[in-house]
Enzyme design. Sequence first.
Site, PDB file in Angstrom:
ATOM      1  N   SER A 292       0.932  -1.237   0.115  1.00  0.00           N
ATOM      2  CA  SER A 292      -0.082   0.134   0.011  1.00  0.00           C
ATOM      3  C   SER A 292       0.781   1.119  -0.164  1.00  0.00           C
ATOM      4  O   SER A 292       1.645   1.468  -0.909  1.00  0.00           O
ATOM      5  CB  SER A 292      -1.122  -0.045   1.168  1.00  0.00           C
ATOM      6  OG  SER A 292      -2.057   1.094   1.146  1.00  0.00           O
ATOM      7  N   ASP A 349      -9.659  -4.269  -5.596  1.00  0.00           N
ATOM      8  CA  ASP A 349      -9.251  -3.235  -4.647  1.00  0.00           C
ATOM      9  C   ASP A 349     -10.044  -2.021  -4.555  1.00  0.00           C
ATOM     10  O   ASP A 349     -10.278  -1.270  -5.524  1.00  0.00           O
ATOM     11  CB  ASP A 349      -7.842  -2.738  -4.962  1.00  0.00           C
ATOM     12  CG  ASP A 349      -7.045  -2.148  -3.799  1.00  0.00           C
ATOM     13  OD1 ASP A 349      -7.683  -1.482  -2.848  1.00  0.00           O
ATOM     14  OD2 ASP A 349      -5.977  -2.489  -3.511  1.00  0.00           O
ATOM     15  N   HIS A 380      -8.079  -4.866  -0.956  1.00  0.00           N
ATOM     16  CA  HIS A 380      -7.111  -4.270  -0.851  1.00  0.00           C
ATOM     17  C   HIS A 380      -6.185  -5.131   0.217  1.00  0.00           C
ATOM     18  O   HIS A 380      -6.368  -4.979   1.429  1.00  0.00           O
ATOM     19  CB  HIS A 380      -7.252  -2.842  -0.294  1.00  0.00           C
ATOM     20  CG  HIS A 380      -6.047  -2.064   0.018  1.00  0.00           C
ATOM     21  ND1 HIS A 380      -5.238  -1.457  -1.017  1.00  0.00           N
ATOM     22  CD2 HIS A 380      -5.423  -1.556   1.377  1.00  0.00           C
ATOM     23  CE1 HIS A 380      -4.440  -0.827  -0.514  1.00  0.00           C
ATOM     24  NE2 HIS A 380      -4.400  -0.878   0.811  1.00  0.00           N
TER      25      HIS A 380
END
Length: 401
Positions: A292, A349, A380
């Site tokens: 991320s 995501d 995600h």
Amino acid sequence: MASRWKILPRIVAQSGPKHSASVIWLHGSGDTGPGVLEWINMVWKEEFQFPHIKLIYPTADLIPYTPNACQPSTVWFDRQQISPMVPEILSSVDASAAKLNDLVQNEVDSGIPLSRIIIGGFSMGGGMAFHMAYRYQREVAGCFALSSFLNNESVVYKKLRNVEDRSALPPLLQCHGTRDELVLFDWGKTTFKTLTDLGDTGLGVLEWIKMVWKEEFQFQHITLIFPTADPIPYTPNARQLTTVWYDRQQISPMIPEILSSVDASAAKLNDLVQNEVDSGIPLSRIIIGGYSMGGGMAFHMAYRYRREVAGCFALSSFLNNDSVVYKELEKLEDRTALPSLLQCHGTRDELVLFDWGKTTFKTLTELGVCGEFHEFNIFHEFNKKELQILQRWILDKLPPD
């Protein structure tokens, strides 16, 4: 210290003669401690037990429960309805928390340290466990929540935002059925996302990797380093202190980078890299990567600051459309020796959109970066297949001497 109330009724399952750890398992609404134990044994097909761990199944007090026409029910707290959209009735939550704190203290007084106690539960029990582990007893070893959720404006989130150092928060195990019709899957997923978005840590990502990998993710000849970012005011989190690598106006590739914030973290990470170099590890034997925002920071480190490293990986990550990374790469006359890139992204995501990651990869490769891109049918997050690809890629770039 004497308890203010009689300790909650509970059933205890203990197979060994003496325990060195305890698990407190909280039942769902309307159930009891014995009820959840019977259910576990029915599903498990045998006694669910550990020789060194005491399993404690307390029963909540009978209180008027609004979703049950205010009839007395064994619930950990009252609520207006079963929905994350309504406010918590905090006085009701805290009344149960006081009694559960006494139960925890009873274990501590018997010689079990908080670091050897786990608190968790099913459905409402998991919701109560969130409050216990992340408001009242943050020194416990962990928290688990099965088919559970927190209200969108939960005081748990608010309290955590005020914690400066979140590096030692209890690790979380959360499980949820995708077909759950009472506690919707998205409610649980949002709870997990919010708790983890409050700022992950090096320890947190290591625990997550272990949970996905099912064993130690390690290499005999490679040291894995999981640094934790400094807590800084984070605009998408209402400027609350959060362990993030940099601030940004919002999570979107359409806005400019706050370069001063990126560079502040880069300076500290450069010191970390230099520490490895000073210990005898050449840059050509170092890989920088992350998940991320960590992957976003890795792009800056590998393609702006430390272009001699062996590679860069980014899982569920992106760069802003006008990133300084692109601009600095455009100025390079020789791009043949740039670090190799491994990028992975979930097609479902909802936080960092798949197209953002794909566009980042496309732009970097057009600027001379050589790499590979893998997509997965996930949200995600990362899965074991992704970690297997990462393991193979790391060994390819950093083979044993």
